[in-house]
Design a protein around this motif. Structure first.
Motif, short mmCIF file in Angstrom:
data_model
loop_
_atom_site.label_atom_id
_atom_site.label_comp_id
_atom_site.label_asym_id
_atom_site.label_seq_id
_atom_site.Cartn_x
_atom_site.Cartn_y
_atom_site.Cartn_z
N UNK A 1 0.88 -1.35 0.03
CA UNK A 1 -0.04 0.07 0.00
C UNK A 1 0.78 1.06 -0.20
N UNK A 2 0.74 2.22 -0.97
CA UNK A 2 1.42 3.24 -1.11
C UNK A 2 0.81 4.50 -0.27
N UNK A 3 1.54 5.34 0.48
CA UNK A 3 1.01 6.42 0.89
C UNK A 3 1.79 7.41 0.43
N UNK A 4 1.30 8.95 0.00
CA UNK A 4 2.07 10.06 -0.42
C UNK A 4 2.05 10.92 0.78
N UNK A 5 3.36 11.72 1.14
CA UNK A 5 3.45 12.57 2.06
C UNK A 5 3.72 13.69 1.27
N UNK A 6 3.06 14.86 1.83
CA UNK A 6 3.34 16.03 1.18
C UNK A 6 3.52 17.35 2.34
N UNK A 7 4.26 18.15 1.95
CA UNK A 7 4.79 19.39 3.01
C UNK A 7 5.73 19.26 3.75
N UNK A 8 6.40 17.87 3.73
CA UNK A 8 7.62 17.51 4.49
C UNK A 8 8.63 18.97 4.54
N UNK A 9 9.23 19.14 5.77
CA UNK A 9 10.35 20.15 5.96
C UNK A 9 11.45 19.74 4.81
N UNK A 10 11.98 20.77 4.39
CA UNK A 10 12.98 20.24 3.41
C UNK A 10 14.27 19.91 4.14
N UNK A 11 14.46 20.00 5.40
CA UNK A 11 15.40 19.63 6.35
C UNK A 11 14.88 17.88 6.89
N UNK A 12 13.93 17.56 6.38
CA UNK A 12 13.45 16.30 6.86
C UNK A 12 14.10 15.04 6.65
N UNK A 13 14.75 14.07 7.55
CA UNK A 13 15.38 12.93 7.27
C UNK A 13 14.66 11.85 7.23
N UNK A 14 15.22 10.55 6.98
CA UNK A 14 14.45 9.34 7.07
C UNK A 14 14.04 8.94 8.28
N UNK A 15 15.09 9.26 9.15
CA UNK A 15 14.62 9.16 10.66
C UNK A 15 13.61 9.81 11.01
N UNK A 16 13.54 11.24 10.76
CA UNK A 16 12.19 11.93 11.12
C UNK A 16 11.00 11.49 10.60
N UNK A 17 11.14 11.01 9.33
CA UNK A 17 9.82 10.68 8.93
C UNK A 17 9.40 9.14 9.56
N UNK A 18 10.36 8.24 9.70
CA UNK A 18 9.99 6.96 10.67
C UNK A 18 9.36 7.37 11.99
N UNK A 19 10.16 8.44 12.52
CA UNK A 19 9.52 8.79 13.85
C UNK A 19 8.09 9.29 14.00
N UNK A 20 7.77 10.06 12.80
CA UNK A 20 6.80 10.70 12.79
C UNK A 20 5.20 9.63 12.66
N UNK A 21 5.73 8.52 11.77
CA UNK A 21 4.57 7.40 11.37
C UNK A 21 4.62 6.82 12.91
N UNK A 22 5.87 6.29 13.51
CA UNK A 22 5.67 5.70 14.83
C UNK A 22 5.48 4.11 14.64
N UNK A 23 5.60 3.39 15.72
CA UNK A 23 5.41 2.04 15.54
C UNK A 23 4.28 1.40 15.12
N UNK A 24 3.34 2.05 15.36
CA UNK A 24 1.65 1.52 15.02
C UNK A 24 1.73 1.44 13.45
#
Length: 699
Positions: free
Chosen positions: A320-343
């Motif tokens: 299942x593909x989800x598109x994320x829009x509006x990310x800060x230009x400084x966002x890293x892979x770790x930031x995105x994984x942390x935003x999505x969380x363990x759930x």
């Protein structure tokens, strides 16, 4: 064994069955033991539809009435009874398994699957595999009519079977005749074997598409009018019952990268495509969807890709593909994984993230994320508009085709836009826009937005003979659309006065138009962005004392500007690009030449533009004169950017921002130098800002 199945809806019958979205009202079936050539009990069941308004054709052919249907069971109960009765008949015949057999594909594909999908209940597995009696008959009897021309009656006539439908109830005769046809096909002369059933896909399969693939144009349709939030799964559900090719749904995006309500859908064969076209103006929720033919080239343009990175990202199937829009230009892979969380764990961790970037490596603020199941994707979508850093993040369902489309768009964006070759706008000297205070012009206000030049000339009537050559100016807004205003230059002030008296509040189409007498100076003010109303004249923003250079007519002599810098000033609505042979290496420097009048008109930012077709500002484009090119190459000019930091880039502007809002934002600052003359020299840093469509450059 086979279960011979026949059905009818409350609407169209025969070749148009299911094309009008009408509900099923009748099912008739009978079990056939192919090995022992025996049959079970024939069953006929009425179905209670939500809408009991029967079409005239349905009443005439079936003999059914709304009163009789009102006492029937709903579809879900009828299908339960179908399964129970079939199982009972199979036990009596000593059989255990069966496959459906219907007259053509419409009942299964165009009626049962779409209706059960809309009513949100599942069909049993037996409805995902069936034999098309028409195809089996043509295979057994190749000399018979083509499959698309077959009916139960024509097949019976070919075999010499009785065809008197009046002897039996509607539906009963059809099933009995189909059973007789099957037994004829099983006779010693034919010995037909039912081996390859038609199949209906349980679910849509996602997957990548390469531009090198060959896509048959007879398998592609364009769906229009889709809700903007619809996903590929929603579109597959709309075409439930038809087999869509793997990765065959491509959502179309507009110039801003947002979905435009259209999609291209690729089916496994032309037969499925033809059935899809019959769903033209069927409904998705409360919206009707238009369905048209499309080409394979159109599909590849949207869905095809060449990037190895994208191919590797999409290589994991059934994600299942989800598109994320509006990310800060400084966002890293770790930031995105942390935003999505363990759930909502991402498939493969960092490998399940794909950041969208410009060709120079700068982030765009978009990313795509893979999830292994629907549950994780739903958990991610619950984070829609939650905050990451200082920005809220939008999350949407996406598709493999959308990933390709977004990557193709950004990766094909040039760092420096292609600029036209040297051109010179030439204003015909006799027809320049007046600048005096003589009131020899008229203003038309309240024009229909569909009005053209011919409509204005017809509106003027006999007074058209008093209009100056090239004297009609349609006023366009910043988007290049008609603003409802126009200016007309008359041959004298008396003629302008007579027109204003005669045509004021005269009707044009279904609107009345106001006509006012005005001067050439007032007309110029409005064309440059000012306003003219009952309270007086408001100057354009570039003439406000606190914001503008000291003198409006800053160009006393012709200005010569390099093409790179000219791109900052040329309104695209006025300066269409031209195609000329590529200049040789020995060609002189690329410059754009502006005569004095043209420079005065175009070098100031404008809020409105005179329309190209008939305005005196309509310009012809010719190569810059050799003298101007030589002067540009030899003359010494003062650069407009003498020191670093004079160039400011604005990001994050609302898409409807106009020039007035930007100038007001910088009120109190001198944002432009006093002297515009000379050759403007731009550094590499200045050139790099020319690519962003959502940004303005201020000097």
């Amino acid at each position: 064994s086979l279960v011979v199945l026949f059905g009818a809806t409350a609407g169209a019958y025969g070749a148009k069955l299911g094309s009008d979205e009408r509900e099923l009202i009748l099912l008739v079936w009978q079990v056939v033991d192919l090995q022992n050539k025996k049959v079970g009990t024939l069953h006929k069941s009425l179905v209670k539809a939500d809408n009991l308004d029967l079409s005239d054709q349905c009443r005439e052919v079936s003999g059914l009435t709304p009163e009789g249907l009102g006492k029937a069971e709903p579809l879900d109960r009828v299908l339960q009874q179908f399964s129970q009765l079939v199982s009972s008949d199979l036990k009596v015949l000593g059989r255990s398994s069966y496959t459906l057999c219907s007259d053509g594909q419409l009942l299964i594909r165009q009626v049962l699957h779409p209706e059960t999908s809309k009513k949100n209940f599942l069909l049993s597995d037996c409805f995902y595999s069936f034999y098309d009696l028409r195809k089996e008959f043509h295979t057994c009897y190749p000399s018979s009519a083509a499959v698309k021309d077959q009916t139960i009656k024509t097949m019976a006539e070919y075999l010499g079977l009785g065809t008197d439908e009046a002897e039996e109830d509607f539906g009963v005769w059809q099933v009995k005749t189909m059973v007789a046809i099957i037994f004829s096909m099983l006779s010693e002369g034919c010995n037909h074997v039912f081996t390859e059933p038609e199949t209906v896909k349980h679910k849509y399969e996602t997957g990548p598409c390469s531009k090198s693939e060959t896509v048959d144009s007879e398998t592609v349709i364009r769906a229009r009018g889709l809700p903007w939030q619809s996903s590929d799964q929603d579109i597959a559900r709309f075409f439930k019952g038809l087999n869509i090719a793997k990765g065959g749904v491509a959502l179309c995006l507009n110039s801003q990268g947002r979905r435009n309500g259209e999609a291209l859908v690729r089916f496994v064969n032309s037969e499925q495509r033809d059935l899809a076209l019959e769903r033209h103006k069927h409904h998705m929720g409360s919206r009707y969807i238009e369905v048209y033919k499309a080409t394979g080239e159109e599909f590849l343009k949207i869905a095809g890709g060449t990037s190895n990175e994208v191919a590797q990202f999409l290589s994991k199937e059934n994600q299942v593909i989800i598109r994320m829009r509006g990310l800060p230009f400084t966002a890293t892979q770790e930031d995105v994984l942390g935003f999505l969380g363990p759930e909502c764990p991402v498939t493969g961790g960092k490998e399940g993230l794909l950041f969208v970037k410009y060709p120079d490596g700068r982030p765009t603020g978009d990313a795509f994320v893979l999830f292994s199941c629907e549950e994780y994707a739903q958990n991610a979508l619950k984070k829609h508009k939650e905050i990451l850093g200082k920005r809220y993040i939008e999350l949407f369902r996406s598709t493999a085709a959308e990933v390709q489309q977004v990557l193709n768009r950004y990766m094909s964006t040039p760092l420096i836009p292609t600029l036209p070759t040297p051109i010179i706008p030439v204003m015909p000297p006799p027809y320049t826009i007046a600048t005096g205070s003589v009131r020899d012009c008229v203003r038309l206000r309240g024009l229909p937005y569909t009005a053209g030049i011919d409509d204005i000339l017809e509106f003027m009537g006999d007074a058209t003979g008093d209009i100056k050559p090239h004297g009609v100016h349609m006023v366009l807004n910043q988007q290049g659309r008609p603003s409802g205003d126009a200016f007309i230059q008359m041959k004298s002030a008396d003629k302008a006065f007579m027109v204003a008296q005669k045509c004021h509040k005269k009707m044009m189409k279904d609107r009345y138009v106001e006509v006012f007498q005005c001067s050439g100076e007032e007309m110029n003010f409005v064309l440059m962005g000012g306003t003219l109303n009952r309270s007086g004249l408001s100057p354009p923003p570039c003439k406000l004392p606190c914001l503008s250079p000291p003198a409006y007519a800053a160009f006393q002599t012709a200005a010569v500007i390099p093409a790179e810098a000219a791109a900052l000033y040329q309104p695209q609505a006025l300066l269409p690009s031209t195609r000329t042979p590529q200049a040789s290496a020995a060609a002189p420097p690329t410059v754009t030449y502006y005569p004095a009048q043209a420079a005065q008109l175009y070098m100031n930012y404008t809020a409105y533009y005179p329309s190209p077709p008939v305005s005196p500002t309509t310009v012809g484009y010719i190569a810059a004169p050799p003298g101007a090119v030589a002067a540009a190459a030899t003359a010494t000019h003062t650069p407009i950017l003498p020191q670093p930091g004079a160039l400011v880039r604005m990001q994050g502007l609302p898409y409807n921002t106009g020039m007035k809002e930007i100038l007001s934002f910088f009120q109190g600052y001198q944002y432009a130098p006093d002297d515009y003359n000379g050759l403007i020299q731009l550094s590499d840093q200045a050139r790099s800002v020319l690519q962003a469509p959502k940004e303005w450059v201020c000097l």
